[in-house]
Design a protein around this motif. Structure first.
Motif, PDB file in Angstrom:
ATOM      1  N   ILE A  40      65.826  11.273  53.188  1.00 12.33           N
ATOM      2  CA  ILE A  40      64.675  12.149  52.932  1.00 12.33           C
ATOM      3  C   ILE A  40      63.870  11.616  51.741  1.00 12.33           C
ATOM      4  O   ILE A  40      62.638  11.512  51.799  1.00 12.33           O
ATOM      5  CB  ILE A  40      65.145  13.609  52.671  1.00 12.33           C
ATOM      6  CG1 ILE A  40      65.712  14.233  53.948  1.00 12.33           C
ATOM      7  CG2 ILE A  40      63.999  14.460  52.118  1.00 12.33           C
ATOM      8  CD1 ILE A  40      66.400  15.589  53.733  1.00 12.33           C
ATOM      9  N   ILE A  41      64.570  11.274  50.662  1.00 13.42           N
ATOM     10  CA  ILE A  41      63.897  10.820  49.432  1.00 13.42           C
ATOM     11  C   ILE A  41      63.144   9.508  49.681  1.00 13.42           C
ATOM     12  O   ILE A  41      61.976   9.366  49.304  1.00 13.42           O
ATOM     13  CB  ILE A  41      64.935  10.612  48.291  1.00 13.42           C
ATOM     14  CG1 ILE A  41      65.660  11.908  47.938  1.00 13.42           C
ATOM     15  CG2 ILE A  41      64.300   9.958  47.067  1.00 13.42           C
ATOM     16  CD1 ILE A  41      64.846  12.942  47.246  1.00 13.42           C
ATOM     17  N   LEU A  42      63.818   8.552  50.316  1.00 11.21           N
ATOM     18  CA  LEU A  42      63.159   7.243  50.510  1.00 11.21           C
ATOM     19  C   LEU A  42      61.961   7.382  51.444  1.00 11.21           C
ATOM     20  O   LEU A  42      60.929   6.760  51.227  1.00 11.21           O
ATOM     21  CB  LEU A  42      64.154   6.206  51.038  1.00 11.21           C
ATOM     22  CG  LEU A  42      65.156   5.687  50.001  1.00 11.21           C
ATOM     23  CD1 LEU A  42      66.065   4.622  50.622  1.00 11.21           C
ATOM     24  CD2 LEU A  42      64.457   5.113  48.768  1.00 11.21           C
ATOM     25  N   HIS A  43      62.114   8.229  52.457  1.00  9.74           N
ATOM     26  CA  HIS A  43      61.019   8.431  53.400  1.00  9.74           C
ATOM     27  C   HIS A  43      59.851   9.176  52.740  1.00  9.74           C
ATOM     28  O   HIS A  43      58.700   8.733  52.795  1.00  9.74           O
ATOM     29  CB  HIS A  43      61.559   9.216  54.602  1.00  9.74           C
ATOM     30  CG  HIS A  43      60.520   9.731  55.526  1.00  9.74           C
ATOM     31  ND1 HIS A  43      59.672   8.922  56.222  1.00  9.74           N
ATOM     32  CD2 HIS A  43      60.181  11.006  55.863  1.00  9.74           C
ATOM     33  CE1 HIS A  43      58.860   9.660  56.957  1.00  9.74           C
ATOM     34  NE2 HIS A  43      59.142  10.936  56.747  1.00  9.74           N
ATOM     35  N   ARG A  44      60.175  10.286  52.058  1.00  8.58           N
ATOM     36  CA  ARG A  44      59.086  11.153  51.571  1.00  8.58           C
ATOM     37  C   ARG A  44      58.489  10.696  50.247  1.00  8.58           C
ATOM     38  O   ARG A  44      57.301  10.910  49.999  1.00  8.58           O
ATOM     39  CB  ARG A  44      59.581  12.597  51.427  1.00  8.58           C
ATOM     40  CG  ARG A  44      59.938  13.222  52.768  1.00  8.58           C
ATOM     41  CD  ARG A  44      60.153  14.723  52.628  1.00  8.58           C
ATOM     42  NE  ARG A  44      60.509  15.301  53.918  1.00  8.58           N
ATOM     43  CZ  ARG A  44      60.044  16.468  54.367  1.00  8.58           C
ATOM     44  NH1 ARG A  44      59.222  17.177  53.636  1.00  8.58           N
ATOM     45  NH2 ARG A  44      60.421  16.922  55.541  1.00  8.58           N
ATOM     46  N   GLY A  87      70.101  -5.260  35.028  1.00  5.65           N
ATOM     47  CA  GLY A  87      69.153  -5.688  36.060  1.00  5.65           C
ATOM     48  C   GLY A  87      69.199  -4.845  37.329  1.00  5.65           C
ATOM     49  O   GLY A  87      68.613  -5.210  38.344  1.00  5.65           O
ATOM     50  N   ILE A  88      69.918  -3.725  37.277  1.00 10.37           N
ATOM     51  CA  ILE A  88      70.022  -2.861  38.460  1.00 10.37           C
ATOM     52  C   ILE A  88      69.267  -1.557  38.155  1.00 10.37           C
ATOM     53  O   ILE A  88      69.361  -1.022  37.055  1.00 10.37           O
ATOM     54  CB  ILE A  88      71.514  -2.566  38.762  1.00 10.37           C
ATOM     55  CG1 ILE A  88      72.230  -3.832  39.237  1.00 10.37           C
ATOM     56  CG2 ILE A  88      71.678  -1.451  39.761  1.00 10.37           C
ATOM     57  CD1 ILE A  88      71.991  -4.212  40.670  1.00 10.37           C
ATOM     58  N   TYR A  89      68.503  -1.081  39.124  1.00 10.38           N
ATOM     59  CA  TYR A  89      67.772   0.182  38.969  1.00 10.38           C
ATOM     60  C   TYR A  89      68.654   1.312  39.478  1.00 10.38           C
ATOM     61  O   TYR A  89      69.219   1.215  40.576  1.00 10.38           O
ATOM     62  CB  TYR A  89      66.476   0.161  39.779  1.00 10.38           C
ATOM     63  CG  TYR A  89      65.512  -0.912  39.327  1.00 10.38           C
ATOM     64  CD1 TYR A  89      64.475  -0.604  38.451  1.00 10.38           C
ATOM     65  CD2 TYR A  89      65.650  -2.229  39.763  1.00 10.38           C
ATOM     66  CE1 TYR A  89      63.589  -1.585  38.020  1.00 10.38           C
ATOM     67  CE2 TYR A  89      64.778  -3.222  39.341  1.00 10.38           C
ATOM     68  CZ  TYR A  89      63.747  -2.898  38.470  1.00 10.38           C
ATOM     69  OH  TYR A  89      62.888  -3.870  38.040  1.00 10.38           O
ATOM     70  N   ILE A  90      68.752   2.373  38.660  1.00  8.42           N
ATOM     71  CA  ILE A  90      69.598   3.506  39.053  1.00  8.42           C
ATOM     72  C   ILE A  90      68.716   4.754  39.197  1.00  8.42           C
ATOM     73  O   ILE A  90      67.975   5.093  38.274  1.00  8.42           O
ATOM     74  CB  ILE A  90      70.680   3.769  37.990  1.00  8.42           C
ATOM     75  CG1 ILE A  90      71.554   2.523  37.835  1.00  8.42           C
ATOM     76  CG2 ILE A  90      71.462   5.031  38.294  1.00  8.42           C
ATOM     77  CD1 ILE A  90      72.994   2.673  38.165  1.00  8.42           C
ATOM     78  N   TYR A  91      68.819   5.412  40.336  1.00  8.28           N
ATOM     79  CA  TYR A  91      68.078   6.653  40.576  1.00  8.28           C
ATOM     80  C   TYR A  91      69.079   7.771  40.828  1.00  8.28           C
ATOM     81  O   TYR A  91      69.943   7.644  41.707  1.00  8.28           O
ATOM     82  CB  TYR A  91      67.178   6.511  41.810  1.00  8.28           C
ATOM     83  CG  TYR A  91      66.087   5.472  41.653  1.00  8.28           C
ATOM     84  CD1 TYR A  91      64.805   5.830  41.243  1.00  8.28           C
ATOM     85  CD2 TYR A  91      66.348   4.127  41.918  1.00  8.28           C
ATOM     86  CE1 TYR A  91      63.809   4.880  41.099  1.00  8.28           C
ATOM     87  CE2 TYR A  91      65.353   3.163  41.778  1.00  8.28           C
ATOM     88  CZ  TYR A  91      64.087   3.549  41.357  1.00  8.28           C
ATOM     89  OH  TYR A  91      63.106   2.597  41.212  1.00  8.28           O
ATOM     90  N   ASP A  92      68.963   8.852  40.066  1.00  8.67           N
ATOM     91  CA  ASP A  92      69.780  10.048  40.284  1.00  8.67           C
ATOM     92  C   ASP A  92      69.125  10.830  41.426  1.00  8.67           C
ATOM     93  O   ASP A  92      67.992  11.310  41.296  1.00  8.67           O
ATOM     94  CB  ASP A  92      69.825  10.873  38.990  1.00  8.67           C
ATOM     95  CG  ASP A  92      70.765  12.065  39.082  1.00  8.67           C
ATOM     96  OD1 ASP A  92      70.711  12.788  40.091  1.00  8.67           O
ATOM     97  OD2 ASP A  92      71.536  12.279  38.133  1.00  8.67           O
ATOM     98  N   LEU A  93      69.820  10.957  42.551  1.00  6.04           N
ATOM     99  CA  LEU A  93      69.171  11.533  43.737  1.00  6.04           C
ATOM    100  C   LEU A  93      68.926  13.034  43.610  1.00  6.04           C
ATOM    101  O   LEU A  93      68.049  13.576  44.288  1.00  6.04           O
ATOM    102  CB  LEU A  93      69.979  11.215  44.996  1.00  6.04           C
ATOM    103  CG  LEU A  93      69.977   9.723  45.372  1.00  6.04           C
ATOM    104  CD1 LEU A  93      70.804   9.487  46.629  1.00  6.04           C
ATOM    105  CD2 LEU A  93      68.553   9.208  45.575  1.00  6.04           C
ATOM    106  N   ALA A  94      69.668  13.713  42.744  1.00  7.72           N
ATOM    107  CA  ALA A  94      69.387  15.141  42.533  1.00  7.72           C
ATOM    108  C   ALA A  94      68.128  15.307  41.674  1.00  7.72           C
ATOM    109  O   ALA A  94      67.380  16.279  41.826  1.00  7.72           O
ATOM    110  CB  ALA A  94      70.574  15.832  41.885  1.00  7.72           C
ATOM    111  N   ARG A  95      67.889  14.351  40.772  1.00  9.02           N
ATOM    112  CA  ARG A  95      66.639  14.375  40.004  1.00  9.02           C
ATOM    113  C   ARG A  95      65.450  14.123  40.937  1.00  9.02           C
ATOM    114  O   ARG A  95      64.413  14.785  40.851  1.00  9.02           O
ATOM    115  CB  ARG A  95      66.661  13.289  38.925  1.00  9.02           C
ATOM    116  CG  ARG A  95      65.284  13.102  38.287  1.00  9.02           C
ATOM    117  CD  ARG A  95      65.238  11.911  37.383  1.00  9.02           C
ATOM    118  NE  ARG A  95      66.000  12.176  36.185  1.00  9.02           N
ATOM    119  CZ  ARG A  95      65.721  11.663  34.994  1.00  9.02           C
ATOM    120  NH1 ARG A  95      64.704  10.843  34.844  1.00  9.02           N
ATOM    121  NH2 ARG A  95      66.450  11.951  33.953  1.00  9.02           N
TER     122      ARG A  95
END
Ligand SMILES: C=C(O[C@@H]1C=C(C(=O)O)C=C[C@H]1O)C(=O)O
Length: 276
Positions: free
Chosen positions: A112-116, A159-167
Protein backbone atom coordinates in the motif's frame (compact mmCIF):
# COMPACT_ATOMS: atom_id res chain seq x y z
CA UNK A 1 -10.40 -29.41 27.46
CA UNK A 2 -7.04 -27.63 27.20
CA UNK A 3 -7.26 -24.55 24.93
CA UNK A 4 -4.59 -24.48 22.21
CA UNK A 5 -3.15 -20.95 22.17
CA UNK A 6 -0.65 -19.45 19.70
CA UNK A 7 1.88 -16.96 21.07
CA UNK A 8 3.96 -14.61 18.92
CA UNK A 9 7.68 -15.17 19.57
CA UNK A 10 8.64 -11.46 19.40
CA UNK A 11 9.55 -8.89 22.04
CA UNK A 12 6.53 -6.79 21.00
CA UNK A 13 4.39 -9.04 23.24
CA UNK A 14 6.82 -9.23 26.17
CA UNK A 15 4.03 -8.50 28.72
CA UNK A 16 2.29 -11.71 27.67
CA UNK A 17 5.53 -13.69 27.33
CA UNK A 18 6.40 -12.68 30.89
CA UNK A 19 2.94 -13.53 32.21
CA UNK A 20 3.01 -16.95 30.49
CA UNK A 21 6.38 -17.65 32.11
CA UNK A 22 4.96 -16.70 35.51
CA UNK A 23 1.77 -18.72 35.84
CA UNK A 24 -0.54 -17.55 33.02
CA UNK A 25 0.25 -20.62 30.86
CA UNK A 26 -1.28 -23.01 33.38
CA UNK A 27 -3.98 -25.16 31.79
CA UNK A 28 -3.12 -23.91 28.28
CA UNK A 29 -1.32 -25.63 25.43
CA UNK A 30 0.97 -22.86 24.11
CA UNK A 31 2.58 -22.83 20.66
CA UNK A 32 5.29 -20.16 20.23
CA UNK A 33 6.01 -19.15 16.64
CA UNK A 34 6.29 -16.19 14.28
CA UNK A 35 3.08 -14.56 13.00
CA UNK A 36 3.10 -16.20 9.53
CA UNK A 37 3.24 -19.68 11.12
CA UNK A 38 0.52 -18.86 13.68
CA UNK A 39 -1.71 -17.48 10.91
CA UNK A 40 -1.46 -20.84 9.10
CA UNK A 41 -2.04 -22.86 12.27
CA UNK A 42 -5.14 -20.88 13.25
CA UNK A 43 -6.53 -21.07 9.70
CA UNK A 44 -5.93 -24.86 9.72
CA UNK A 45 -7.86 -25.09 13.04
CA UNK A 46 -4.81 -26.46 14.87
CA UNK A 47 -5.19 -23.57 17.35
CA UNK A 48 -8.25 -22.26 19.21
CA UNK A 49 -6.97 -18.74 19.93
CA UNK A 50 -3.83 -17.02 18.68
CA UNK A 51 -1.96 -13.82 18.23
CA UNK A 52 -2.02 -13.44 14.43
CA UNK A 53 -1.47 -10.89 11.68
CA UNK A 54 -4.40 -8.46 11.43
CA UNK A 55 -4.70 -9.25 7.70
CA UNK A 56 -5.45 -12.91 8.52
CA UNK A 57 -8.82 -11.88 9.92
CA UNK A 58 -9.65 -10.18 6.60
CA UNK A 59 -8.94 -13.43 4.73
CA UNK A 60 -10.89 -15.66 7.15
CA UNK A 61 -13.53 -13.48 8.83
CA UNK A 62 -16.14 -16.22 8.31
CA UNK A 63 -14.17 -18.56 10.59
CA UNK A 64 -12.68 -16.10 13.11
CA UNK A 65 -13.66 -13.55 15.75
CA UNK A 66 -11.42 -10.76 17.05
CA UNK A 67 -10.73 -10.71 20.79
CA UNK A 68 -11.59 -7.32 22.35
CA UNK A 69 -9.25 -4.96 24.25
CA UNK A 70 -5.85 -6.13 22.95
CA UNK A 71 -3.81 -5.80 19.76
CA UNK A 72 -0.29 -5.00 18.50
CA UNK A 73 -0.39 -1.50 17.03
CA UNK A 74 1.42 1.82 16.95
CA UNK A 75 0.61 5.51 16.63
CA UNK A 76 3.36 6.57 14.25
CA UNK A 77 6.87 5.06 14.59
CA UNK A 78 6.85 1.40 15.69
CA UNK A 79 10.61 0.73 15.15
CA UNK A 80 10.11 -2.95 14.27
CA UNK A 81 8.42 -2.89 10.87
CA UNK A 82 10.91 -1.50 8.38
CA UNK A 83 11.61 -1.06 4.72
CA UNK A 84 15.39 -1.43 4.37
CA UNK A 85 16.56 -0.12 1.03
CA UNK A 86 19.71 0.41 -1.04
CA UNK A 87 18.00 3.35 -2.78
CA UNK A 88 15.58 6.09 -1.68
CA UNK A 89 12.02 4.72 -1.82
CA UNK A 90 11.24 7.10 -4.71
CA UNK A 91 13.72 5.09 -6.84
CA UNK A 92 12.42 1.56 -6.11
CA UNK A 93 10.07 1.58 -9.10
CA UNK A 94 9.80 -1.89 -10.61
CA UNK A 95 12.90 -3.39 -8.91
CA UNK A 96 12.90 -6.51 -6.70
CA UNK A 97 11.78 -6.22 -3.05
CA UNK A 98 12.14 -9.12 -0.59
CA UNK A 99 9.44 -9.60 2.08
CA UNK A 100 10.13 -11.33 5.40
CA UNK A 101 8.56 -14.80 5.54
CA UNK A 102 7.57 -14.13 9.18
CA UNK A 103 4.97 -11.51 8.25
CA UNK A 104 1.62 -11.11 6.51
CA UNK A 105 0.08 -7.74 7.53
CA UNK A 106 3.25 -5.84 6.76
CA UNK A 107 3.46 -7.36 3.26
CA UNK A 108 0.17 -5.64 2.50
CA UNK A 109 1.15 -2.47 4.38
CA UNK A 110 4.38 -2.14 2.39
CA UNK A 111 2.55 -2.68 -0.91
CA UNK A 112 0.00 0.00 0.00
CA UNK A 113 2.75 2.45 1.01
CA UNK A 114 4.96 1.87 -2.04
CA UNK A 115 1.98 2.09 -4.37
CA UNK A 116 0.27 5.11 -2.81
CA UNK A 117 3.22 7.19 -1.56
CA UNK A 118 6.08 6.21 -3.88
CA UNK A 119 4.35 5.24 -7.12
CA UNK A 120 6.29 1.96 -7.11
CA UNK A 121 5.21 -1.46 -8.44
CA UNK A 122 8.13 -3.75 -7.48
CA UNK A 123 8.55 -7.47 -8.06
CA UNK A 124 7.86 -8.91 -4.61
CA UNK A 125 9.41 -12.11 -3.30
CA UNK A 126 8.80 -13.74 0.13
CA UNK A 127 11.94 -15.24 1.72
CA UNK A 128 13.69 -15.77 5.06
CA UNK A 129 15.81 -12.70 5.86
CA UNK A 130 18.59 -12.06 8.37
CA UNK A 131 19.88 -8.71 9.69
CA UNK A 132 23.43 -9.82 8.73
CA UNK A 133 22.47 -9.61 5.06
CA UNK A 134 19.65 -7.06 5.17
CA UNK A 135 19.18 -6.59 1.41
CA UNK A 136 20.06 -9.81 -0.47
CA UNK A 137 21.90 -9.61 -3.79
CA UNK A 138 19.62 -8.84 -6.68
CA UNK A 139 17.11 -6.92 -4.56
CA UNK A 140 16.74 -3.15 -4.16
CA UNK A 141 15.09 -3.39 -0.77
CA UNK A 142 13.60 -5.69 1.83
CA UNK A 143 10.99 -5.62 4.58
CA UNK A 144 11.72 -6.82 8.13
CA UNK A 145 9.45 -7.26 11.14
CA UNK A 146 9.92 -8.18 14.79
CA UNK A 147 13.15 -8.38 16.78
CA UNK A 148 15.34 -8.47 13.62
CA UNK A 149 13.79 -5.19 12.47
CA UNK A 150 14.28 -3.63 15.91
CA UNK A 151 17.95 -4.62 15.74
CA UNK A 152 18.33 -2.97 12.32
CA UNK A 153 16.54 0.13 13.61
CA UNK A 154 19.16 0.52 16.35
CA UNK A 155 22.17 -0.59 14.24
CA UNK A 156 21.38 0.65 10.76
CA UNK A 157 24.02 -0.49 8.25
CA UNK A 158 25.90 2.33 6.48
CA UNK A 159 24.50 3.52 3.18
CA UNK A 160 21.12 1.86 3.73
CA UNK A 161 17.85 3.82 3.83
CA UNK A 162 15.48 2.82 6.62
CA UNK A 163 11.76 3.62 6.56
CA UNK A 164 9.51 2.95 9.56
CA UNK A 165 6.34 1.66 7.89
CA UNK A 166 4.06 2.73 10.74
CA UNK A 167 5.39 6.28 10.36
CA UNK A 168 4.68 6.07 6.62
CA UNK A 169 1.16 4.78 7.39
CA UNK A 170 0.56 7.70 9.78
CA UNK A 171 1.81 10.08 7.07
CA UNK A 172 -0.58 8.49 4.54
CA UNK A 173 -3.67 8.22 6.76
CA UNK A 174 -3.14 10.17 10.00
CA UNK A 175 -4.13 6.96 11.82
CA UNK A 176 -2.75 4.18 13.99
CA UNK A 177 -1.54 0.99 12.33
CA UNK A 178 -2.74 -2.37 13.68
CA UNK A 179 -0.27 -5.14 12.82
CA UNK A 180 -1.46 -7.93 15.08
CA UNK A 181 -4.67 -9.01 16.80
CA UNK A 182 -5.78 -11.95 18.89
CA UNK A 183 -8.37 -14.07 17.14
CA UNK A 184 -10.45 -17.07 18.16
CA UNK A 185 -11.95 -19.76 15.95
CA UNK A 186 -15.72 -19.11 15.80
CA UNK A 187 -16.33 -22.82 16.43
CA UNK A 188 -14.26 -22.67 19.64
CA UNK A 189 -16.01 -19.48 20.81
CA UNK A 190 -19.42 -21.10 20.26
CA UNK A 191 -18.64 -24.38 22.01
CA UNK A 192 -16.29 -23.26 24.82
CA UNK A 193 -17.32 -19.76 25.99
CA UNK A 194 -15.91 -20.24 29.51
CA UNK A 195 -12.52 -21.32 28.15
CA UNK A 196 -12.50 -18.36 25.77
CA UNK A 197 -13.27 -16.03 28.68
CA UNK A 198 -10.37 -17.53 30.64
CA UNK A 199 -7.90 -17.20 27.73
CA UNK A 200 -8.94 -13.60 27.04
CA UNK A 201 -8.58 -12.71 30.70
CA UNK A 202 -5.04 -14.16 30.79
CA UNK A 203 -4.06 -12.15 27.69
CA UNK A 204 -5.73 -8.85 28.65
CA UNK A 205 -4.54 -9.23 32.25
CA UNK A 206 -0.92 -9.56 31.09
CA UNK A 207 -1.07 -6.19 29.34
CA UNK A 208 -2.94 -4.56 32.27
CA UNK A 209 -0.14 -5.71 34.60
CA UNK A 210 2.66 -4.33 32.44
CA UNK A 211 3.40 -1.12 34.39
CA UNK A 212 3.78 -3.17 37.57
CA UNK A 213 6.12 -5.84 36.15
CA UNK A 214 7.95 -4.08 33.32
CA UNK A 215 11.26 -3.48 35.10
CA UNK A 216 11.50 -7.16 36.07
CA UNK A 217 10.30 -8.37 32.65
CA UNK A 218 12.78 -6.23 30.73
CA UNK A 219 15.50 -7.31 33.17
CA UNK A 220 14.86 -10.95 32.24
CA UNK A 221 15.46 -10.36 28.51
CA UNK A 222 18.53 -8.11 28.84
CA UNK A 223 20.81 -11.11 29.36
CA UNK A 224 21.11 -11.93 25.66
CA UNK A 225 22.66 -8.48 25.09
CA UNK A 226 20.68 -7.76 21.95
CA UNK A 227 18.97 -4.59 23.24
CA UNK A 228 19.56 -2.10 26.05
CA UNK A 229 17.10 -1.34 28.84
CA UNK A 230 16.44 2.11 27.35
CA UNK A 231 15.72 0.65 23.90
CA UNK A 232 13.26 -1.86 25.34
CA UNK A 233 11.59 0.66 27.64
CA UNK A 234 10.98 3.03 24.72
CA UNK A 235 9.78 0.20 22.48
CA UNK A 236 7.40 -1.52 24.88
CA UNK A 237 4.39 0.59 25.68
CA UNK A 238 5.55 3.76 23.88
CA UNK A 239 6.29 2.67 20.32
CA UNK A 240 4.05 -0.42 20.53
CA UNK A 241 0.42 0.20 21.55
CA UNK A 242 -1.65 -2.71 22.88
CA UNK A 243 -5.07 -1.11 23.44
CA UNK A 244 -7.70 -2.06 20.88
CA UNK A 245 -9.80 1.08 21.54
CA UNK A 246 -11.99 3.17 19.21
CA UNK A 247 -9.01 5.09 17.82
CA UNK A 248 -7.06 1.91 17.10
CA UNK A 249 -10.11 0.28 15.48
CA UNK A 250 -10.38 3.25 13.13
CA UNK A 251 -6.83 2.51 11.96
CA UNK A 252 -7.69 -1.17 11.49
CA UNK A 253 -10.81 -0.36 9.43
CA UNK A 254 -8.78 1.97 7.22
CA UNK A 255 -6.10 -0.71 6.72
CA UNK A 256 -8.76 -3.18 5.54
CA UNK A 257 -10.37 -0.54 3.32
CA UNK A 258 -7.09 0.33 1.57
CA UNK A 259 -6.11 -3.34 1.29
CA UNK A 260 -9.44 -4.02 -0.49
CA UNK A 261 -9.18 -0.92 -2.71
CA UNK A 262 -5.68 -1.93 -3.81
CA UNK A 263 -6.77 -5.53 -4.52
CA UNK A 264 -4.94 -7.41 -1.71
CA UNK A 265 -8.12 -8.76 -0.09
CA UNK A 266 -11.48 -9.44 -1.70
CA UNK A 267 -13.38 -7.01 0.53
CA UNK A 268 -12.95 -5.19 3.83
CA UNK A 269 -14.51 -7.44 6.50
CA UNK A 270 -16.95 -6.21 9.13
CA UNK A 271 -15.12 -6.30 12.45
CA UNK A 272 -16.81 -8.87 14.67
CA UNK A 273 -15.63 -9.19 18.26
CA UNK A 274 -15.88 -12.29 20.39
CA UNK A 275 -18.08 -11.81 23.47
CA UNK A 276 -15.93 -12.59 26.44
C1 LIG B 1 4.92 -4.53 15.15
C2 LIG B 1 5.00 -5.76 14.74
O1 LIG B 1 3.83 -6.37 14.45
C3 LIG B 1 3.76 -7.70 13.95
C4 LIG B 1 3.61 -7.78 12.53
C5 LIG B 1 2.82 -8.73 11.94
C6 LIG B 1 2.78 -8.90 10.45
O2 LIG B 1 3.47 -8.14 9.74
O3 LIG B 1 2.06 -9.77 9.96
C7 LIG B 1 2.05 -9.58 12.76
C8 LIG B 1 2.05 -9.47 14.11
C9 LIG B 1 2.90 -8.52 14.84
O4 LIG B 1 3.79 -9.21 15.65
C10 LIG B 1 6.30 -6.47 14.65
O5 LIG B 1 6.35 -7.67 14.47
O6 LIG B 1 7.32 -5.83 14.82
Amino acid sequence: MVPRVGHIAFLNVLPLTYALAHGAAEGLDILRAVPAQLNDRLEAKHLDVSGVSSITYAHHADDLLILPDVCIASDGDVRSVLLVSRVPAEEIGAQRVVLSDKSASSHVLLKIILHRLYDAAPMYEVRPLTPDDPVPDGAAASMFIGDDALELYHHAPRGIYIYDLAREWKRLTGLRMVFGIWAAARSFAATHPAALHMVHERIAGAFRDWERVKDAAIGEVLADGRFTRTELTEYLGHAVVWQLDAETLEGLRCFYRYAAEDGFIRRAPAIEMASV
